[in-house]
Motif scaffolding. Structure first.
Motif, PDB file in Angstrom:
ATOM      1  N   TRP A 438       0.829  -1.202   0.000  1.00 49.84           N
ATOM      2  CA  TRP A 438       0.000   0.000   0.000  1.00 49.84           C
ATOM      3  C   TRP A 438       0.863   1.251   0.000  1.00 49.84           C
ATOM      4  N   ALA A 477      -7.046   6.581  -2.041  1.00 51.75           N
ATOM      5  CA  ALA A 477      -8.013   6.046  -1.079  1.00 51.75           C
ATOM      6  C   ALA A 477      -9.142   5.290  -1.766  1.00 51.75           C
ATOM      7  N   GLU A 481      -9.990   0.384  -3.618  1.00 48.92           N
ATOM      8  CA  GLU A 481     -11.261  -0.206  -3.184  1.00 48.92           C
ATOM      9  C   GLU A 481     -12.097  -0.650  -4.377  1.00 48.92           C
TER      10      GLU A 481
END
Length: 610
Positions: A438, A477, A481
Motif C-alpha cells: 500500500w 483512497a 477499493e
C-alpha cells in the motif's frame, strides 16, 4: 527460549540507547534546529550510516528474506518496487538540490518554491498531511514486523501468566510491538536527531557483525548440505513469465507466488521501472530520509551522504538475507512456519531460522541488532513526524514565538501522540507485505506528478501542487477499493494520471508564483528543466549565472549508479551460494562503475555553478 547470555546482550543494548538519549538530551534542547537537524553539525558519513541503519529495518528484512527464499536471485529486482534506486538519484543531484534550500522540513521547503500566499499555504498543509500519513504508515509497517519477529523467541504462553489481561493470538505481535516501541520513543524524544544518529551508528555496527556471521553460516551450509530449488532460481535473469515451479519441492510456495501477483514478471518489472523512475525523479518523500539530507552540513555533503548509504547498506544487508535464505533452504524441514491461525506463513522464515540456527551469544546479538533495526527506523520516522507537527503546524500557525521550553514540551507531546496513533493503525495491519504494498504502490502514486513538476517546471504553482496532491491522495483512497484484486503496482498509472490532471488544472486556475520567489529558488537550487523564462530574467540581473546543463551527465551517473547498486545487491548472494564466475563478473562490473562514478560524479561534486 532465550539463554541468559542472549538476554543480557539485549538488555545491554537497550541500556546503551537509553544512555545515548540521556547524554544528548541537553544538546537537543538548545534549539529547534539542534533537535530536528542536529544543528547541521553531524558529519555526512555518520548521517549516511544512520540512514542506512534506518533502512535496515526488521520488517523489510523479513520481507526480503522471504523474497529470496521464494524467488531466488530474481528477488534482487523486487525492491525496485520501493524503488531502492531512488538513493542513486539523490546521490547524483537531488540531495544537492534539496539541501541548497536550507529548509528544516519538506513542508518548509514549499515556501522556498511557492512563496507564502494562498497557493503556498494550501501546498504547505497538504505536504504536512501527506507526510503524517506516510510516517504513520511506516510506523505501523515496522510495528507489525517487529511483533511477529519477537513472538517466535518469546512465546505468549511464557509471559501470559505475568500479564494481568488476556491477548488473543492474532494480537500477540502487536503487544510485543508496543513494548519495544517504548524504548525507541525514549531515546528519540530525548536526544532528537543527534540521539537518533548516534544510536543508529551503534545499531549498524551490531547489524554488520550479525550479517557477516549469518553470511558465513549460510555459506558453510550451502557447502555441506543439499537443497532443492526450481530451475531458474539461481539466475537473476528472467523471461516473460517467472516460470518458477515449486510444486515438486514445496507446493505452498506456488500459492505465495500467486498471492504476490509477480507471475508475469516482465510486465511486473516494466511497471516497477516505470514507477520507480518517476518516483525517483520526484525526489525524496517527506520522511526520515529527507530529514537526514536536510541535516547535512552542505549540499556536497548531502550528495556524499546519499551515495554512502548504498555502499554500506547493500552488501551487508544482502549478505544477511542470502545467509538466512541459504539456511532456510538447506534445513527447511527444521523450520516451523505455521502461524497462530494454522497457515503456512513464509514471513516467519527469518525469525524461525534465527531461532533454529543461531548459537548462544550470536542469538542475542542478532536479536539486539534486528530489534535495533526496528527502533532505528521507528525513531527516524518519529523524528520526521515531529518535525512536521512542531515546525510546520505548531510554530507556523499556533505559536510562532514559542520559547525553547515550549518547543521542547511540544516535541514530547507530538511524539507521544504520533506513537499512539501508529500503534492503533498497526492493530489493523494484516501483515508486513500488505502494508508495504500500500505504501510503495498506492500512496506513492499520489505523490509523483506534483513533485516532479515542482522541480522542473517554472509555471507550476502552489495551487497546482495542492490539487495534484489532493486528487492523488483521494485516488489512492478510492481506486484500490474499486479494484481490490489487482496488485497495487498496476494501479499506479491511474493514480499518476489523476494526480497529473489535478496538477495541471490547479496550475492554470491561478496566476504564476511570484517572480521574485521563482528567481530566488532558481538561483539557490539551480535545477535543470523548463526554467527558461526565469533563467532569462535572472541573467538580466546577474549575467554571470550559468544555466544548469548537467542533465546528460546526471542521467549517465544515475545509470552507472543503478548498475553498481544492483551489483552490490547480487554479489553477496553469489558469494553465499558459491557461484564462482558470477562473483568475478560482479566484482569487475562494480570496479568499472566505481571508476566511472569517481571520474564523472565524485570529482565534480565541488565544482559549484557560478
Amino acid at each position: 527460549m532465550l539463554n541468559t547470555l542472549d538476554i543480557l546482550i539485549i538488555a545491554l543494548y537497550l541500556i546503551v540507547v537509553i544512555v545515548i538519549g540521556l547524554v544528548l538530551r541537553k544538546k537537543a534542547q538548545r534549539s529547534k534546529d539542534d533537535y530536528l537537524l542536529g544543528g547541521n553539525s553531524i558529519p555526512w558519513y555518520m548521517l549516511g550510516l544512520s540512514n542506512a541503519s534506518g533502512m535496515f529495518d526488521i520488517s523489510g528484512t523479513i520481507w526480503l528474506v522471504t523474497l529470496m527464499f521464494v524467488y531466488g536471485l530474481k528477488s534482487a529486482w523486487i525492491p525496485w518496487l520501493w524503488p531502492v534506486f531512488n538513493q542513486i538519484f539523490l546521490m547524483v543531484y537531488l540531495s544537492k538540490w534539496l539541501r541548497r534550500s536550507n529548509a528544516t522540513t519538506g513542508a518548509e521547503w514549499i515556501g522556498t518554491r511557492f512563496g507564502f500566499k494562498k497557493g503556498a499555504k494550501l501546498s504547505h498543509i497538504i505536504v504536512v498531511v501527506f507526510a503524517l500519513v506516510l510516517c504513520l504508515s511506516y510506523l505501523a509497517y515496522g510495528f507489525i514486523g517487529l511483533g511477529k519477529f519477537i513472538e517466535i523467541f518469546i512465546p505468549w504462553e511464557v509471559v501470559s501468566d505475568y500479564i494481568p489481561f488476556t491477548v488473543s493470538p492474532e494480537f500477540v505481535p502487536h503487544f510485543y510491538g508496543v513494548i519495544f516501541t517504548l524504548f525507541a520513543v525514549f531515546y528519540s524524544l530525548l536526544g532528537g536527531m543527534s540521539g537518533i544518529v548516534w544510536a543508529d551508528v551503534v545499531q549498524f555496527a551490531i547489524m554488520t557483525i550479525a550479517a557477516i556471521v549469518i553470511g558465513v553460516l549460510g555459506f558453510v551450509a550451502v557447502g555441506e548440505g543439499a537443497f532443492q530449488v526450481p530451475e531458474g532460481w539461481s539466475s537473476p535473469f528472467f523471461g516473460w513469465e517467472l516460470n518458477l515451479d515449486w510444486s515438486e519441492i514445496i507446493p505452498e510456495v506456488n500459492n505465495k507466488i500467486k498471492e504476490d501477483g509477480f507471475g508475469l514478471f516482465t510486465i511486473f518489472f516494466m511497471m516497477m521501472v516505470f514507477k520507480g523512475l518517476l518516483v525517483s525523479i520526484a525526489g525524496p518523500a517527506p520522511t526520515y530520509d529527507m530529514q537526514k539530507i536536510l541535516s547535512t552540513k552542505s549540499s556536497v555533503e548531502a550528495s556524499k551522504m546519499s551515495g554512502f548509504v548504498s555502499v554500506v547498506l547493500m552488501p551487508i544487508r544482502y549478505l544477511m538475507i542470502a545467509g538466512f535464505a541459504a539456511l532456510a533452504l538447506v534445513y527447511y524441514e527444521k523450520l516451523d512456519l505455521i502461524n497462530a491461525t494454522g497457515q503456512v506463513d513464509f514471513e516467519l522464515i527469518l525469525p524461525t531460522a534465527i531461532k533454529e540456527f543461531a548459537p548462544v551469544g550470536l542469538l542475542g546479538l542478532l536479536l539486539a541488532g534486528l530489534i535495533s533495526a526496528f527502533m532505528s527506523t521507528f525513531a527516524g520516522t518519529l523524528n520526521a513526524a515531529q518535525a512536521y507537527l512542531v515546525n510546520d503546524i505548531y510554530l507556523k500557525y499556533k505559536s510562532p514565538n514559542a520559547t525553547a521550553t515550549q518547543i521542547k514540551r511540544m516535541n514530547y507531546v507530538t511524539g507521544i501522540l504520533v506513537v499512539v496513533v501508529s500503534i492503533v493503525l498497526g492493530l489493523f495491519a494484516k501483515d508486513v507485505n500488505s502494508v508495504l504494498q500500500w505504501i510503495v504502490s498506492v500512496l506513492y502514486g499520489s505523490y509523483v506528478s506534483a513533485n516532479i513538476l515542482k522541480w522542473h517546471w517554472w509555471r507550476f504553482n502552489g495551487e497546482g501542487f495542492f490539487w495534484g496532491m489532493v486528487s492523488g491522495m483521494l485516488a489512492a483512497a478510492i481506486v484500490p477499493e474499486l479494484f481490490p484484486d489487482i496488485l497495487g503496482l498496476y494501479l499506479f498509472p491511474i493514480l499518476l494520471i489523476v494526480s497529473f490532471i489535478g496538477s495541471i488544472v490547479g496550475t492554470y486556475t491561478a496566476p504564476p508564483t511570484n517572480e521574485d520567489v521563482l528567481k530566488s529558488f532558481y538561483k539557490n537550487v539551480r535545477p535543470w528543466g523548463f526554467w527558461k523564462p526565469i533563467h532569462d530574467k535572472v541573467i538580466k540581473e546577474e549575467p554571470n549565472i550559468k544555466k544548469n546543463t548537467d542533465f546528460g551527465i546526471d542521467m549517465f551517473n544515475v545509470a552507472i549508479g543503478i548498475i553498481a547498486q544492483t551489483a552490490l545487491v547480487i554479489l553477496p548472494m553469489y558469494v553465499v551460494f558459491r557461484k564462482g564466475m558470477p562473483i568475478v563478473i560482479s566484482i569487475i562490473v562494480i570496479t568499472i562503475c566505481i571508476y566511472l562514478l569517481k571520474r564523472f560524479w565524485w570529482n565534480k561534486l565541488n565544482e559549484q555553478l557560478d
